[in-house]
Scaffold this active site. Structure first.
Site, short mmCIF file in Angstrom:
data_model
loop_
_atom_site.label_atom_id
_atom_site.label_comp_id
_atom_site.label_asym_id
_atom_site.label_seq_id
_atom_site.Cartn_x
_atom_site.Cartn_y
_atom_site.Cartn_z
N SER A 292 4.98 37.70 -31.17
CA SER A 292 4.92 39.20 -30.94
C SER A 292 6.06 40.10 -32.12
O SER A 292 5.64 39.57 -33.71
CB SER A 292 5.82 39.69 -30.03
OG SER A 292 6.16 40.69 -28.91
N HIS B 104 0.40 37.61 -22.91
CA HIS B 104 1.03 37.78 -24.13
C HIS B 104 2.47 36.81 -24.22
O HIS B 104 3.22 37.17 -23.11
CB HIS B 104 1.59 39.51 -24.23
CG HIS B 104 2.69 39.64 -25.79
ND1 HIS B 104 1.85 39.91 -26.96
CD2 HIS B 104 4.14 40.09 -25.90
CE1 HIS B 104 3.13 40.25 -27.88
NE2 HIS B 104 4.27 40.25 -26.95
N TRP C 264 -2.36 45.30 -25.90
CA TRP C 264 -1.43 45.97 -26.75
C TRP C 264 -1.25 45.72 -27.94
O TRP C 264 -1.20 46.27 -29.17
CB TRP C 264 -0.11 46.03 -25.59
CG TRP C 264 0.61 47.14 -26.25
CD1 TRP C 264 1.88 46.11 -26.84
CD2 TRP C 264 0.55 48.44 -26.20
NE1 TRP C 264 3.03 47.43 -26.74
CE2 TRP C 264 2.31 48.74 -26.52
CE3 TRP C 264 0.30 49.11 -26.11
CZ2 TRP C 264 2.34 50.47 -27.32
CZ3 TRP C 264 0.26 50.45 -25.84
CH2 TRP C 264 2.00 51.09 -27.20
N LYS D 118 6.24 38.95 -36.37
CA LYS D 118 5.50 40.18 -37.19
C LYS D 118 7.10 39.61 -38.75
O LYS D 118 6.67 39.71 -39.09
CB LYS D 118 6.83 41.56 -37.56
CG LYS D 118 4.76 41.97 -35.95
CD LYS D 118 6.28 43.37 -34.96
CE LYS D 118 5.90 43.88 -33.65
NZ LYS D 118 4.56 44.08 -33.40
C1 GTR Z 1 6.50 45.45 -27.20
C2 GTR Z 1 6.03 46.15 -28.60
C3 GTR Z 1 4.98 44.62 -29.76
C4 GTR Z 1 6.40 43.47 -29.73
C5 GTR Z 1 6.73 42.95 -28.12
C6 GTR Z 1 7.63 42.01 -28.34
O1 GTR Z 1 6.84 46.05 -26.78
O2 GTR Z 1 5.64 46.77 -28.53
O3 GTR Z 1 5.13 45.23 -30.53
O4 GTR Z 1 7.08 43.42 -30.23
O5 GTR Z 1 7.13 44.27 -27.78
O6 GTR Z 1 7.79 41.61 -29.17
O7 GTR Z 1 7.00 41.23 -27.09
#
Ligand code: GTR
Length: 389
Positions: free
Chosen positions: A228, A370, A319, A232
């Protein structure tokens, strides 16, 4: 059902493939002067242009002293009987000085005792709290499955991203960034000043500096891994630092592997609003104007070429736009093709839980939410096996 769930909790965002507006991606092989890149040699220059564009418009530019810093390493613990005797645990403090200021962060590392010679190493940029990377193993989390990775013959390391830059818009400069700039002034930072993602990626490079000094690990076979927001940062670490032989992006989504121009799930406008400290300020202006970005995220994957990259998605993680993550990998094919590596067709997204593997690249979409799981790790160590065994 997953689509409906997202539509009710995140109204106003696109979760249906048929609603994705058309877009056109920039061509990574087209240089600023209009010339087309045809050889790996020509790519060297084009790569610098793209790297520069990502620094200027997306992640920000590190100050020169940060790029040139030579950290000092302090081994604070070494335990050859860790993981029931399977590994040696090392805890290392990475100290950096600039002028009268100093910063330090910790790298934890398990080296497999059964491996003779330097072991390849997986480094996780941990964004989920230190309990996930517990060196005492009182808590064992699948987010960083040290036992599993060591059993596969790899060293596994971790750093806590918050040690490099707190994940908070008010305090993110309280780590490494504040070493190099005056945080007391109220003057606005330059539009291309580095943000938290770049600071986390910088920490990955300093951990790699340490690996290069440790005979038990092979710094030429180092993998940077993130999930996540950590994913990045892992992609940016692999782009900024070509010493990483492999980069792993797990569910990295918007600002990571997912294409920015493909408006599906999280968008540039939303992410810069929610997490203003992650990117440079110039990135904000592309919210709702993604077609004006000089780059898109397939070119971030291209910056890794011809090195190895694994992109992982999860099917319930809309997402993050799984398809957009896959398409970045596919649209980087022309650059991998400079080394005659086989292409990945945009239509070739693999079925659930069946990784697609081509030379130097892999993509999988795991069933589930996720997260970074033991299943994901299995695909990543599998990719390393194919590369190095
Ligand atoms: C979310 C965000 C994502 C991702 C995620 C995470 O809220 O929108 O871009 O980074 O967090 O890090 O789990």
């Amino acid at each position: 059902a997953v689509v409906a769930e997202y539509e009710s909790t995140r109204p106003g965002f696109v979760f249906d493939e048929r609603e994705v507006p058309p877009y056109r991606l920039p061509d990574p092989l087209r240089s600023r002067n209009g010339r087309r890149v045809r050889t790996p040699h020509q790519w060297r220059l084009r790569r610098q242009e793209l790297l520069d564009d990502f620094r200027t418009h997306v992640y920000g530019r590190r100050p020169r002293p940060a790029e040139r810093s030579r950290p000092r390493f302090e081994l604070v613990e070494s335990d050859p009987t860790a993981l029931g005797g399977a590994a040696t645990l090392k805890r290392v403090l990475v100290h950096t000085r600039h002028g009268s200021r100093s910063h330090r962060f910790e790298v934890i590392l398990f080296v497999p005792n059964a491996v003779t010679g330097p072991a390849p190493v997986f480094l996780l940029l941990n964004n989920r709290g230190p309990e996930n990377t517990d060196p005492t193993r009182a808590t064992i989390s699948p987010f960083w499955p040290a036992e599993q990775v060591v059993a596969a013959g790899y060293a596994i390391a971790a750093l806590q991203v918050g040690d490099l830059a707190p994940d908070d818009p008010a305090t993110f400069r309280d780590g490494i960034i504040g070493l190099y700039e005056d945080t007391a002034t109220t003057r606005p930072r330059p539009a291309d000043a580095w943000g938290a993602l770049s600071a986390w990626a910088w920490g990955a490079s300093r951990a790699l500096d340490y690996f290069a000094t440790d005979r038990d690990v092979d710094a030429d076979r180092a993998v940077v891994v993130g999930h996540s927001r950590g994913g990045k940062a892992a992609l940016w670490a692999g782009a900024e630092d070509e010493r990483f032989a492999m980069t792993v992006s797990n569910d990295s989504g918007c600002g990571g592997a997912a294409l920015s121009r493909r408006v599906f799930g999280e968008t540039v406008a939303r992410i810069t609003d929610d997490f203003p400290h992650w990117f440079c300020r110039r990135f904000f202006r592309y919210g709702g104007a993604e077609d004006r970005l000089p780059v898109d995220q397939h070119e971030l994957i291209a910056l890794l070429a011809p090195r190895a990259v694994c992109v992982g998605s999860a099917d319930e993680d809309l997402w993050s736009d799984p398809r957009g993550e896959f398409l970045s990998l596919a649209h980087a094919s022309s650059v991998y093709g400079l080394w005659f590596h086989r292409g990945v067709r945009p239509s070739a997204m693999p079925p659930l839980d069946r990784p697609l593997r081509v030379p130097a690249r892999s993509y999988h979409i795991r069933s589930g939410v996720h997260d970074l799981t033991a299943q994901d790790w299995g695909y990543y160590t599998g990719a390393a096996d194919r590369l190095w065994r």
